[in-house]
Design an enzyme around this catalytic site. Structure first.
Site, mmCIF file in Angstrom:
data_model
loop_
_atom_site.group_PDB
_atom_site.id
_atom_site.type_symbol
_atom_site.label_atom_id
_atom_site.label_comp_id
_atom_site.label_asym_id
_atom_site.label_seq_id
_atom_site.Cartn_x
_atom_site.Cartn_y
_atom_site.Cartn_z
ATOM 1 N N PRO A 1 0.827 -1.211 0.000
ATOM 2 C CA PRO A 1 0.000 0.000 0.000
ATOM 3 C C PRO A 1 0.857 1.254 0.000
ATOM 4 O O PRO A 1 1.833 1.361 0.743
ATOM 5 C CB PRO A 1 -0.796 -0.132 1.303
ATOM 6 N N CYS A 2 0.467 2.214 -0.851
ATOM 7 C CA CYS A 2 1.313 3.390 -1.075
ATOM 8 C C CYS A 2 1.068 4.511 -0.083
ATOM 9 O O CYS A 2 1.860 5.453 -0.015
ATOM 10 C CB CYS A 2 1.107 3.919 -2.493
ATOM 11 N N GLN A 3 -0.019 4.441 0.696
ATOM 12 C CA GLN A 3 -0.379 5.589 1.530
ATOM 13 C C GLN A 3 0.737 6.062 2.455
ATOM 14 O O GLN A 3 0.931 7.277 2.614
ATOM 15 C CB GLN A 3 -1.644 5.276 2.340
ATOM 16 N N PHE B 1 3.759 6.292 1.940
ATOM 17 C CA PHE B 1 4.837 6.940 1.200
ATOM 18 C C PHE B 1 4.374 8.125 0.360
ATOM 19 O O PHE B 1 5.173 8.761 -0.323
ATOM 20 C CB PHE B 1 5.526 5.916 0.293
#
Length: 364
Positions: A79-81, A83
């Site tokens: 999950p990118c949140q 970063f």
């Protein structure tokens, strides 16, 4: 074609898997903690879904799924949140999601795949965990390539830049070069979909449904121009928060897309007119859930919920907005296949034995 088998960690709705399979890579399984991803992943892809917390997945379990022989690929799009630029305003270091790349690294060490790939937001490169992940791969003998990909150049009709990492035990590996002459536009992607009104669903495709607008927002979208913002509205329609100095820095909300340009970057709330420039170019509504999925590269027939199940905007918006675009999955798959085609089967087997048997380091 080489015998290539992949396991997709953090697989979500299956965007990466679908793209890899389109390029001829066999994806044996996907792993994700969200049960809601089971249907879209398994219904649309020839692979099994495993609902599991990545920290509890063992390398032995993945080895069972890989089976014997062939080239093993381990893919992981955490999950990118944690970063993202937006998240940097908050205390994301305390989030358990921050350490997911370390769990990915653990599974690389336990399974020793031939090729590793991951994708995330470009700002992941600013964080120590990403450098640690890359350094760990290099210490294990992988050739590592990191590159920020502009998805528009590969045919995604959406502004989306992603950091792609490719690592191979066999030799230097690179992402495939783009071969498009012209970017795909919103018109190219969704111009043929049947018109619907806000709050309405298309009978033949329940996912082609648009969220309901309040009477005030109906007035606002009718005053909105493609590519414009709330600054184009009459004074009485402008929200109080946007009249403040702090609100004037957000011109991209309450806007319409432009037919002849790619869409803006989709978020998990793209179905809401006020959440970005997600208004339909000429219909008085936000884009539908299906239109967002198409802008993410999914086929028009991709099923996200079982037939007859209720459509929930929030959960489906998150699933689709968080997905790896299918187009990017194709790029990664094409890059892997092109890399492997440089080697004979004997070369691959020899190099694998020299690394796995003698721990021979590879030097780029």
């Amino acid at each position: 074609m080489k015998d290539v088998t992949c396991i997709d960690l953090f697989c979500g709705a299956g965007g990466l898997t679908h793209g890899l399979q389109k390029e001829g890579i066999n994806v044996a399984a996907g792993v994700d903690i969200e049960e809601s991803c089971r249907h879209p992943f398994e219904f649309n892809n020839d692979a099994i879904f495993i609902k599991e917390d990545i920290s509890k997945v063992s390398g032995a379990r993945l080895d069972e799924l890989f089976g014997n022989g062939g080239v093993k690929v381990l893919a992981g799009c955490a999950p990118c949140q944690p970063f993202s630029t937006y998240s940097q305003r908050y205390d994301v270091l305390s989030s358990p999601r921050w350490g997911l790349l370390y769990q990915f690294d653990r599974l690389v060490k336990e399974t020793r795949p031939d090729i590793v790939t991951m994708e995330n937001v470009p700002t992941v490169a600013k964080h120590a965990v990403f450098d640690d992940f890359s350094a760990s791969l290099e210490s294990q003998g992988y050739f590592v390539h990191r590159e920020v990909i502009d998805c528009i150049k590969y045919g995604l009709p959406q502004t989306r830049r992603r950091m792609v990492l490719l690592a191979s035990k066999f030799g230097p590996i690179r992402t495939a070069a783009p071969d498009l002459e012209h970017a795909r536009s919103v018109r190219d992607a969704i111009g043929d979909l049947p018109p619907i009104s806000h709050g309405e669903s298309y009978a033949a495709d329940p996912l082609h449904t648009a969220s309901r607008l309040s009477p005030l927002n109906v007035e606002r979208i009718r005053a909105s121009k493609p590519g414009g913002s709330w600054r184009d509205w009459p004074e009485h329609l402008v929200a109080a928060c946007h009249k403040k100095d702090s609100g004037k820095t957000y011109p991209g909300v309450y806007g319409r897309m432009e037919w002849d340009n790619p869409a803006p970057t989709l978020t998990t709330q793209y179905y809401g007119f006020g959440n970005g420039r997600f208004g339909h170019p000429d219909q008085d509504r936000a884009i539908s859930l299906r239109e967002g999925a198409i802008l993410q590269g999914f086929p028009t027939t991709y099923s996200f919920v079982p037939e007859g199940e209720l459509i929930h905007f929030k959960s489906l918006g998150r699933m689709i907005g968080n997905a790896v675009p299918v187009t990017l999955g194709e790029v990664i798959g094409r890059s892997i296949i092109a890399h492997l085609q440089k080697f004979s089967d004997a070369d691959l087997n020899s190099e694998r034995q020299s690394i796995n048997g003698e721990c021979k380091p590879l030097v780029a």
